[in-house]
Design a protein around this motif. Sequence first.
Motif, short mmCIF file in Angstrom:
data_model
loop_
_atom_site.label_atom_id
_atom_site.label_comp_id
_atom_site.label_asym_id
_atom_site.label_seq_id
_atom_site.Cartn_x
_atom_site.Cartn_y
_atom_site.Cartn_z
N SER A 40 0.85 -1.19 0.00
CA SER A 40 0.00 0.00 0.00
C SER A 40 0.89 1.25 0.00
O SER A 40 2.08 1.18 0.33
N PHE A 41 0.27 2.36 -0.35
CA PHE A 41 0.99 3.64 -0.32
C PHE A 41 0.00 4.73 0.01
O PHE A 41 -1.06 4.84 -0.61
N ASP A 42 0.32 5.54 1.01
CA ASP A 42 -0.54 6.64 1.45
C ASP A 42 0.22 7.94 1.25
O ASP A 42 1.15 8.25 2.00
N SER A 43 -0.19 8.72 0.24
CA SER A 43 0.52 9.96 -0.08
C SER A 43 0.19 11.09 0.88
O SER A 43 0.82 12.15 0.83
N THR A 44 -0.78 10.88 1.76
CA THR A 44 -1.15 11.91 2.75
C THR A 44 -1.16 11.30 4.16
O THR A 44 -2.03 11.60 4.96
N TRP A 45 -0.16 10.47 4.45
CA TRP A 45 -0.15 9.76 5.73
C TRP A 45 -0.03 10.70 6.92
O TRP A 45 -0.64 10.50 7.96
N GLY A 46 0.77 11.73 6.77
CA GLY A 46 0.95 12.70 7.85
C GLY A 46 1.27 14.05 7.24
O GLY A 46 1.33 14.20 6.00
N ALA A 52 4.82 4.20 2.53
CA ALA A 52 4.62 2.93 1.84
C ALA A 52 4.62 1.83 2.88
O ALA A 52 5.33 1.91 3.89
N SER A 53 3.81 0.82 2.67
CA SER A 53 3.74 -0.24 3.67
C SER A 53 3.53 -1.59 3.02
O SER A 53 3.05 -1.71 1.90
N MET A 54 3.92 -2.62 3.76
CA MET A 54 3.70 -4.01 3.39
C MET A 54 3.18 -4.73 4.60
O MET A 54 3.63 -4.50 5.72
N ARG A 55 2.22 -5.60 4.40
CA ARG A 55 1.74 -6.49 5.46
C ARG A 55 1.35 -7.80 4.80
O ARG A 55 0.63 -7.81 3.79
N ASP A 56 1.86 -8.88 5.33
CA ASP A 56 1.61 -10.17 4.69
C ASP A 56 0.41 -10.91 5.26
O ASP A 56 0.09 -12.02 4.83
N GLY A 57 -0.27 -10.31 6.24
CA GLY A 57 -1.44 -10.93 6.83
C GLY A 57 -1.13 -11.98 7.87
O GLY A 57 -2.05 -12.55 8.48
N GLN A 58 0.15 -12.26 8.10
CA GLN A 58 0.53 -13.27 9.07
C GLN A 58 1.48 -12.73 10.13
O GLN A 58 2.09 -13.50 10.86
N GLY A 59 1.62 -11.41 10.16
CA GLY A 59 2.42 -10.81 11.21
C GLY A 59 3.68 -10.10 10.77
O GLY A 59 4.30 -9.39 11.56
N ASP A 60 4.06 -10.27 9.50
CA ASP A 60 5.25 -9.57 9.00
C ASP A 60 4.81 -8.29 8.30
O ASP A 60 3.79 -8.27 7.59
N GLU A 61 5.60 -7.24 8.45
CA GLU A 61 5.22 -5.96 7.86
C GLU A 61 6.43 -5.04 7.77
O GLU A 61 7.45 -5.25 8.42
#
Length: 224
Positions: A40-46, A52-61
Motif C-alpha cells: 500500500s501507499f498513502d501519499s497523505t499519511w501525515g 509505503a507499507s507491506m503487510r503479509d497478513g501473518q504478522g510480518d510488515e
Amino acid sequence: MTAYDVARRLPSVPELRDHCRALATLDAVLSPDWESRYYSFDSTWGEAQEMASMRDGQGDEYSVVITAAGAYIRGFAHESTMSPYRSERDGAPWPGVLDEVPPVFRPQVEEPAFSDEDGIPAVTVCLWLESTDDQWRHGTIEFPAGTRDPDGAEGLFELLADRSPEAYRRWAEDYYEVSVDLSAVRHVYALRPLTAEVVAALNDELDLADLAGDLAGIGYPQVD
C-alpha cells in the motif's frame, strides 16, 4: 540477507518512492479489497509525510516513511530470532537496531503505529537515509549466528531489493495465484497513466474508473 545487504541494494529516495507507488498500484488492481492487499501507499499519511507499507497478513510488515528529511524504514518479521517478543528480549529491540537512528527520525521510532499496545517497537530491521546522506544507513548490529535471515530482511524487502518487473510478476503469480501480464507490470513500473487496456490485462473484472480513489490516495500519475 540482512539489513546490511538491503542497504546496499536500495535506490535513492525518489526512486524508492516511485517504486513503492508502483507496487501499491499493482496490488490495487490485483486485489481490489484493500484489507487483502500486500503493498500500500498513502501519499497523505501525515503532515508533509508519505508512507509505503507491506503487510503479509501473518504478522510480518514494513513501513517506509518519506519526509523532507529523507526516508525511514522499519521492518518487523514476527518469527525472527531478533524479535523483541522473544522471551530473552523481554520487549526490547535487538541491540543496535534502533540505537543509532538520528534525531530527525526519532518521531518515526516513537510512532505509536509502529509499536504494540504496550509501547514495544515492532521492529527487527531499521534503515534510514537523510537528505544529506549518499548511502542508506543502519545500526551496528551483531546478528545471531546460525540463521540465514536473522532479522527477516530477505523476506520483508524482497521486492525493494530486486525492483525488476520480472521479480514482481514472479511474486504476484505465486501470491495471488493468477497469471500476471509482464507488459502491464512494466507499464505501471514506469508510472505511465493507467489505461483500460492495462487494467484489463491485470484484472479483467475491474474497470479503470473503479481505481480512481486508490490512485488518488497513492499519488499515481493520472491523465488530466
